[in-house]
Scaffold this motif. Structure first.
Motif, short mmCIF file in Angstrom:
data_model
loop_
_atom_site.label_atom_id
_atom_site.label_comp_id
_atom_site.label_asym_id
_atom_site.label_seq_id
_atom_site.Cartn_x
_atom_site.Cartn_y
_atom_site.Cartn_z
N GLU A 37 0.78 -1.41 0.03
CA GLU A 37 0.05 -0.05 -0.01
C GLU A 37 1.03 1.22 0.05
O GLU A 37 1.88 1.48 1.02
CB GLU A 37 -1.01 -0.11 1.39
N ALA A 38 0.81 1.98 -0.91
CA ALA A 38 1.64 3.32 -1.09
C ALA A 38 1.12 4.37 -0.40
O ALA A 38 1.82 5.27 -0.04
CB ALA A 38 1.71 3.54 -2.63
N ASN A 39 -0.31 4.49 0.04
CA ASN A 39 -0.81 5.52 0.58
C ASN A 39 -0.48 5.47 2.06
O ASN A 39 -1.05 4.47 2.60
CB ASN A 39 -2.25 5.63 0.23
N PRO A 40 0.22 6.20 2.88
CA PRO A 40 0.46 6.03 4.11
C PRO A 40 -0.78 5.80 4.95
O PRO A 40 -0.89 5.03 6.06
CB PRO A 40 1.38 7.21 4.40
N LEU A 41 -1.64 6.83 4.73
CA LEU A 41 -2.93 6.63 5.58
C LEU A 41 -3.65 5.28 5.47
O LEU A 41 -3.86 4.55 6.53
CB LEU A 41 -4.03 7.83 5.13
N MET A 42 -3.90 4.80 4.23
CA MET A 42 -4.44 3.55 3.97
C MET A 42 -3.42 2.34 4.44
O MET A 42 -4.08 1.38 4.91
CB MET A 42 -4.73 3.43 2.37
N GLU A 43 -2.37 2.55 4.44
CA GLU A 43 -1.30 1.67 4.92
C GLU A 43 -1.43 1.38 6.45
O GLU A 43 -1.61 0.26 6.97
CB GLU A 43 -0.06 1.88 4.58
N MET A 44 -1.57 2.61 6.97
CA MET A 44 -1.93 2.47 8.57
C MET A 44 -3.03 1.82 8.83
O MET A 44 -3.19 0.84 9.88
CB MET A 44 -2.04 3.80 9.18
N ILE A 45 -4.26 2.21 8.21
CA ILE A 45 -5.52 1.57 8.21
C ILE A 45 -5.40 -0.13 7.86
O ILE A 45 -6.16 -0.75 8.81
CB ILE A 45 -6.53 2.42 7.54
N TYR A 46 -4.91 -0.35 7.09
CA TYR A 46 -4.57 -1.86 6.43
C TYR A 46 -3.87 -2.58 7.91
O TYR A 46 -4.04 -3.67 8.23
CB TYR A 46 -3.75 -1.97 5.15
N SER A 47 -2.86 -1.82 8.38
CA SER A 47 -2.05 -2.32 9.66
C SER A 47 -3.06 -2.78 10.79
O SER A 47 -2.69 -3.64 11.42
CB SER A 47 -1.01 -1.87 10.08
N PHE A 48 -4.03 -2.05 10.84
CA PHE A 48 -5.30 -2.31 11.81
C PHE A 48 -5.63 -3.77 11.66
O PHE A 48 -6.30 -4.36 12.42
CB PHE A 48 -6.12 -1.43 12.18
N GLY A 49 -5.75 -4.03 10.41
CA GLY A 49 -6.42 -5.39 9.94
C GLY A 49 -7.39 -5.23 8.73
O GLY A 49 -7.66 -4.27 8.32
N LEU A 50 -7.40 -6.42 8.10
CA LEU A 50 -7.90 -6.41 6.72
C LEU A 50 -9.47 -6.02 6.89
O LEU A 50 -9.90 -5.06 6.06
CB LEU A 50 -8.01 -8.00 6.23
N GLY A 51 -10.19 -6.48 7.93
CA GLY A 51 -11.37 -6.26 8.05
C GLY A 51 -11.78 -4.69 8.23
O GLY A 51 -12.72 -4.09 7.57
N VAL A 52 -10.83 -3.92 9.04
CA VAL A 52 -11.05 -2.46 9.15
C VAL A 52 -10.86 -1.98 7.66
O VAL A 52 -11.78 -1.02 7.40
CB VAL A 52 -10.02 -1.99 10.33
N PHE A 53 -9.84 -2.38 7.25
CA PHE A 53 -9.54 -1.64 5.73
C PHE A 53 -10.81 -1.81 5.01
O PHE A 53 -11.24 -0.81 4.23
CB PHE A 53 -8.32 -2.40 5.22
N ILE A 54 -11.23 -3.22 4.61
CA ILE A 54 -12.47 -3.31 3.93
C ILE A 54 -13.60 -2.52 4.28
O ILE A 54 -14.42 -2.10 3.67
CB ILE A 54 -12.65 -4.99 3.81
N ALA A 55 -13.91 -2.56 5.63
CA ALA A 55 -15.22 -2.01 6.12
C ALA A 55 -15.05 -0.39 6.02
O ALA A 55 -16.02 0.34 5.46
CB ALA A 55 -15.03 -2.11 7.80
N LEU A 56 -13.82 0.18 6.26
CA LEU A 56 -13.88 1.54 5.67
C LEU A 56 -13.71 1.85 4.23
O LEU A 56 -14.69 2.75 3.81
CB LEU A 56 -12.25 2.15 5.96
N LYS A 57 -13.55 0.99 3.27
CA LYS A 57 -13.73 1.05 1.92
C LYS A 57 -15.13 1.04 1.61
O LYS A 57 -15.74 1.77 0.82
CB LYS A 57 -12.89 0.51 1.19
N VAL A 58 -15.76 0.04 2.12
CA VAL A 58 -17.16 -0.27 1.90
C VAL A 58 -17.79 0.81 2.56
O VAL A 58 -19.06 1.41 1.81
CB VAL A 58 -17.50 -1.62 2.52
N LEU A 59 -17.82 1.40 3.67
CA LEU A 59 -18.46 2.32 4.13
C LEU A 59 -18.26 3.85 3.29
O LEU A 59 -19.60 4.61 3.01
CB LEU A 59 -18.08 2.66 5.63
N LEU A 60 -17.28 3.89 2.90
CA LEU A 60 -17.18 5.25 2.00
C LEU A 60 -17.91 5.01 0.65
O LEU A 60 -18.70 6.20 0.33
CB LEU A 60 -15.71 5.33 1.61
#
Length: 105
Positions: A37-60
Protein backbone atom coordinates in the motif's frame (compact mmCIF):
# COMPACT_ATOMS: atom_id res chain seq x y z
CA UNK A 1 -32.73 16.34 -12.59
CA UNK A 2 -30.57 19.17 -13.88
CA UNK A 3 -27.76 18.18 -16.20
CA UNK A 4 -24.93 19.47 -13.95
CA UNK A 5 -26.36 17.69 -10.92
CA UNK A 6 -26.78 14.49 -12.94
CA UNK A 7 -23.10 14.62 -13.92
CA UNK A 8 -22.12 14.99 -10.28
CA UNK A 9 -24.37 12.08 -9.27
CA UNK A 10 -22.76 9.91 -11.95
CA UNK A 11 -19.34 10.97 -10.67
CA UNK A 12 -20.33 9.90 -7.15
CA UNK A 13 -21.46 6.50 -8.47
CA UNK A 14 -18.25 6.18 -10.47
CA UNK A 15 -16.12 7.13 -7.47
CA UNK A 16 -18.00 4.64 -5.30
CA UNK A 17 -17.44 1.80 -7.78
CA UNK A 18 -13.78 2.69 -8.33
CA UNK A 19 -13.26 2.74 -4.56
CA UNK A 20 -14.62 -0.82 -4.26
CA UNK A 21 -12.55 -2.07 -7.21
CA UNK A 22 -9.47 -0.48 -5.64
CA UNK A 23 -10.22 -2.28 -2.37
CA UNK A 24 -10.44 -5.67 -4.09
CA UNK A 25 -7.27 -5.14 -6.14
CA UNK A 26 -5.36 -3.74 -3.17
CA UNK A 27 -6.27 -6.67 -0.94
CA UNK A 28 -5.44 -9.17 -3.70
CA UNK A 29 -2.08 -7.53 -4.31
CA UNK A 30 -1.10 -7.13 -0.68
CA UNK A 31 -2.28 -10.56 0.42
CA UNK A 32 -0.34 -12.22 -2.41
CA UNK A 33 2.73 -10.09 -1.58
CA UNK A 34 2.77 -8.61 -5.09
CA UNK A 35 2.31 -4.99 -4.03
CA UNK A 36 2.38 -2.80 -0.95
CA UNK A 37 0.00 0.00 0.00
CA UNK A 38 1.62 3.23 -1.19
CA UNK A 39 -0.86 5.56 0.55
CA UNK A 40 0.51 6.05 4.09
CA UNK A 41 -2.94 6.65 5.60
CA UNK A 42 -4.45 3.55 4.00
CA UNK A 43 -1.35 1.53 4.89
CA UNK A 44 -1.86 2.49 8.54
CA UNK A 45 -5.54 1.52 8.33
CA UNK A 46 -4.59 -1.78 6.66
CA UNK A 47 -2.15 -2.44 9.52
CA UNK A 48 -5.12 -2.39 11.93
CA UNK A 49 -6.50 -5.37 10.05
CA UNK A 50 -7.96 -6.46 6.78
CA UNK A 51 -11.50 -6.13 8.14
CA UNK A 52 -10.95 -2.51 9.15
CA UNK A 53 -9.58 -1.67 5.72
CA UNK A 54 -12.45 -3.35 3.89
CA UNK A 55 -15.06 -1.86 6.23
CA UNK A 56 -13.74 1.65 5.66
CA UNK A 57 -13.72 1.24 1.88
CA UNK A 58 -17.25 -0.21 1.86
CA UNK A 59 -18.53 2.50 4.21
CA UNK A 60 -17.13 5.23 1.96
CA UNK A 61 -18.82 3.71 -1.08
CA UNK A 62 -22.12 3.25 0.76
CA UNK A 63 -21.98 6.85 1.99
CA UNK A 64 -21.47 8.13 -1.56
CA UNK A 65 -24.38 6.06 -2.88
CA UNK A 66 -26.63 7.17 -0.01
CA UNK A 67 -25.83 10.80 -0.72
CA UNK A 68 -27.02 10.30 -4.28
CA UNK A 69 -30.12 8.30 -3.34
CA UNK A 70 -31.24 10.90 -0.80
CA UNK A 71 -30.38 13.74 -3.19
CA UNK A 72 -27.85 15.24 -0.77
CA UNK A 73 -24.97 15.52 -3.21
CA UNK A 74 -23.21 18.84 -2.57
CA UNK A 75 -23.38 20.90 -5.76
CA UNK A 76 -20.40 23.18 -5.32
CA UNK A 77 -17.60 23.52 -7.85
CA UNK A 78 -15.16 22.43 -5.14
CA UNK A 79 -17.00 19.14 -4.58
CA UNK A 80 -17.24 18.53 -8.33
CA UNK A 81 -13.52 19.25 -8.75
CA UNK A 82 -12.53 17.01 -5.84
CA UNK A 83 -14.78 14.22 -7.08
CA UNK A 84 -13.32 14.47 -10.60
CA UNK A 85 -9.81 14.41 -9.17
CA UNK A 86 -10.59 11.43 -6.94
CA UNK A 87 -12.22 9.46 -9.78
CA UNK A 88 -9.28 10.21 -12.11
CA UNK A 89 -6.80 9.25 -9.39
CA UNK A 90 -8.62 6.00 -8.66
CA UNK A 91 -8.70 5.19 -12.37
CA UNK A 92 -4.92 5.63 -12.55
CA UNK A 93 -4.35 3.60 -9.38
CA UNK A 94 -6.60 0.79 -10.60
CA UNK A 95 -4.68 0.77 -13.87
CA UNK A 96 -1.42 0.40 -11.94
CA UNK A 97 -2.85 -2.32 -9.70
CA UNK A 98 -4.14 -4.24 -12.70
CA UNK A 99 -0.82 -3.94 -14.52
CA UNK A 100 1.17 -5.11 -11.50
CA UNK A 101 -1.16 -7.97 -10.66
CA UNK A 102 -1.29 -9.28 -14.23
CA UNK A 103 2.41 -8.82 -14.83
CA UNK A 104 3.58 -10.24 -11.51
CA UNK A 105 1.08 -13.08 -11.19
Amino acid sequence: MKRKVMHLVLLFYCFSLLNLIDAVLTVAGIESSLITEANPLMEMIYSFGLGVFIALKVLLSVALVLLTLYKKVPKSKLVKGLTLFAAASYTAVIGLHSFWLVRLA
